[in-house]
Write a protein that holds these residues in place. Sequence first.
Motif, PDB file in Angstrom:
ATOM      1  N   ASP A  53      48.497  39.343  39.648  1.00  0.00           N
ATOM      2  CA  ASP A  53      48.448  39.174  41.098  1.00  0.00           C
ATOM      3  C   ASP A  53      47.090  38.605  41.509  1.00  0.00           C
ATOM      4  O   ASP A  53      46.042  39.175  41.161  1.00  0.00           O
ATOM      5  N   TYR A  54      47.114  37.512  42.252  1.00  0.00           N
ATOM      6  CA  TYR A  54      45.890  36.822  42.653  1.00  0.00           C
ATOM      7  C   TYR A  54      44.987  37.718  43.499  1.00  0.00           C
ATOM      8  O   TYR A  54      43.785  37.813  43.248  1.00  0.00           O
ATOM      9  N   GLN A  55      45.542  38.394  44.499  1.00  0.00           N
ATOM     10  CA  GLN A  55      44.729  39.227  45.389  1.00  0.00           C
ATOM     11  C   GLN A  55      44.099  40.407  44.649  1.00  0.00           C
ATOM     12  O   GLN A  55      42.938  40.752  44.893  1.00  0.00           O
ATOM     13  N   ALA A  56      44.840  41.023  43.754  1.00  0.00           N
ATOM     14  CA  ALA A  56      44.295  42.133  42.962  1.00  0.00           C
ATOM     15  C   ALA A  56      43.161  41.637  42.068  1.00  0.00           C
ATOM     16  O   ALA A  56      42.143  42.318  41.897  1.00  0.00           O
ATOM     17  N   CYS A  57      43.316  40.470  41.520  1.00  0.00           N
ATOM     18  CA  CYS A  57      42.281  39.871  40.676  1.00  0.00           C
ATOM     19  C   CYS A  57      41.018  39.604  41.492  1.00  0.00           C
ATOM     20  O   CYS A  57      39.911  39.932  41.066  1.00  0.00           O
ATOM     21  N   LEU A  58      41.181  39.023  42.677  1.00  0.00           N
ATOM     22  CA  LEU A  58      40.024  38.749  43.542  1.00  0.00           C
ATOM     23  C   LEU A  58      39.299  40.031  43.929  1.00  0.00           C
ATOM     24  O   LEU A  58      38.069  40.068  43.961  1.00  0.00           O
ATOM     25  N   ALA A  59      40.062  41.082  44.222  1.00  0.00           N
ATOM     26  CA  ALA A  59      39.444  42.360  44.583  1.00  0.00           C
ATOM     27  C   ALA A  59      38.621  42.904  43.421  1.00  0.00           C
ATOM     28  O   ALA A  59      37.478  43.363  43.615  1.00  0.00           O
ATOM     29  N   TYR A  60      39.170  42.829  42.212  1.00  0.00           N
ATOM     30  CA  TYR A  60      38.422  43.290  41.032  1.00  0.00           C
ATOM     31  C   TYR A  60      37.177  42.427  40.813  1.00  0.00           C
ATOM     32  O   TYR A  60      36.095  42.943  40.542  1.00  0.00           O
ATOM     33  N   ARG A  61      37.332  41.115  40.953  1.00  0.00           N
ATOM     34  CA  ARG A  61      36.204  40.193  40.740  1.00  0.00           C
ATOM     35  C   ARG A  61      35.069  40.510  41.706  1.00  0.00           C
ATOM     36  O   ARG A  61      33.908  40.572  41.318  1.00  0.00           O
ATOM     37  N   THR A  62      35.401  40.741  42.975  1.00  0.00           N
ATOM     38  CA  THR A  62      34.400  41.083  43.981  1.00  0.00           C
ATOM     39  C   THR A  62      33.709  42.394  43.637  1.00  0.00           C
ATOM     40  O   THR A  62      32.478  42.502  43.690  1.00  0.00           O
ATOM     41  N   GLU A  63      34.493  43.386  43.257  1.00  0.00           N
ATOM     42  CA  GLU A  63      33.943  44.689  42.868  1.00  0.00           C
ATOM     43  C   GLU A  63      33.020  44.555  41.651  1.00  0.00           C
ATOM     44  O   GLU A  63      31.924  45.121  41.614  1.00  0.00           O
ATOM     45  N   HIS A  64      33.460  43.784  40.662  1.00  0.00           N
ATOM     46  CA  HIS A  64      32.657  43.577  39.451  1.00  0.00           C
ATOM     47  C   HIS A  64      31.339  42.883  39.794  1.00  0.00           C
ATOM     48  O   HIS A  64      30.268  43.301  39.324  1.00  0.00           O
ATOM     49  N   HIS A  65      31.398  41.854  40.631  1.00  0.00           N
ATOM     50  CA  HIS A  65      30.178  41.130  40.996  1.00  0.00           C
ATOM     51  C   HIS A  65      29.212  42.036  41.763  1.00  0.00           C
ATOM     52  O   HIS A  65      27.997  41.971  41.545  1.00  0.00           O
ATOM     53  N   GLN A  66      29.736  42.887  42.641  1.00  0.00           N
ATOM     54  CA  GLN A  66      28.873  43.813  43.380  1.00  0.00           C
ATOM     55  C   GLN A  66      28.199  44.807  42.429  1.00  0.00           C
ATOM     56  O   GLN A  66      27.001  45.082  42.556  1.00  0.00           O
ATOM     57  N   LEU A  67      28.950  45.333  41.483  1.00  0.00           N
ATOM     58  CA  LEU A  67      28.394  46.268  40.509  1.00  0.00           C
ATOM     59  C   LEU A  67      27.303  45.605  39.674  1.00  0.00           C
ATOM     60  O   LEU A  67      26.228  46.182  39.461  1.00  0.00           O
ATOM     61  N   MET A  68      27.549  44.385  39.227  1.00  0.00           N
ATOM     62  CA  MET A  68      26.549  43.686  38.418  1.00  0.00           C
ATOM     63  C   MET A  68      25.311  43.364  39.250  1.00  0.00           C
ATOM     64  O   MET A  68      24.183  43.430  38.755  1.00  0.00           O
ATOM     65  N   GLN A  69      25.511  43.052  40.539  1.00  0.00           N
ATOM     66  CA  GLN A  69      24.387  42.788  41.432  1.00  0.00           C
ATOM     67  C   GLN A  69      23.534  44.042  41.601  1.00  0.00           C
ATOM     68  O   GLN A  69      22.308  43.981  41.572  1.00  0.00           O
ATOM     69  N   GLN A  70      24.174  45.189  41.742  1.00  0.00           N
ATOM     70  CA  GLN A  70      23.452  46.462  41.857  1.00  0.00           C
ATOM     71  C   GLN A  70      22.653  46.755  40.592  1.00  0.00           C
ATOM     72  O   GLN A  70      21.490  47.166  40.664  1.00  0.00           O
TER      73      GLN A  70
END
Length: 97
Positions: A53-70
């Motif tokens: 699912d595209y939207q689920a993938c985008l949500a995970y990608r955003t979450e992953h990028h935020q975690l890596m930024q932190q």
Amino acid sequence: MQAILLTTSFLLATASVAGAGPWRADQGNTRGWDLMSPEERIAHQARVRGFTDYQACLAYRTEHHQLMQQRAAARGLTLPESGRNFCDRLKPQSDQP
């Protein structure tokens, strides 16, 4: 035997031309690679490969990028801008250029 060799050669050539094969996370295409443990890298790769699912993938990608930024900020590091969006392969055909 010759037919098997020809078929194998054809399949290998087709795969390399089409860029077939599963997506593989690595330092060059995964934001925060150096901030993840080997176990996290394996789990990230498996998760990305498993999305349908595209939207689920985008949500995970955003979450992953935020975690890596932190994690980067906690270490005084700056992450490079993200490159290719691995979720794009899931976009509905009508949304792709």
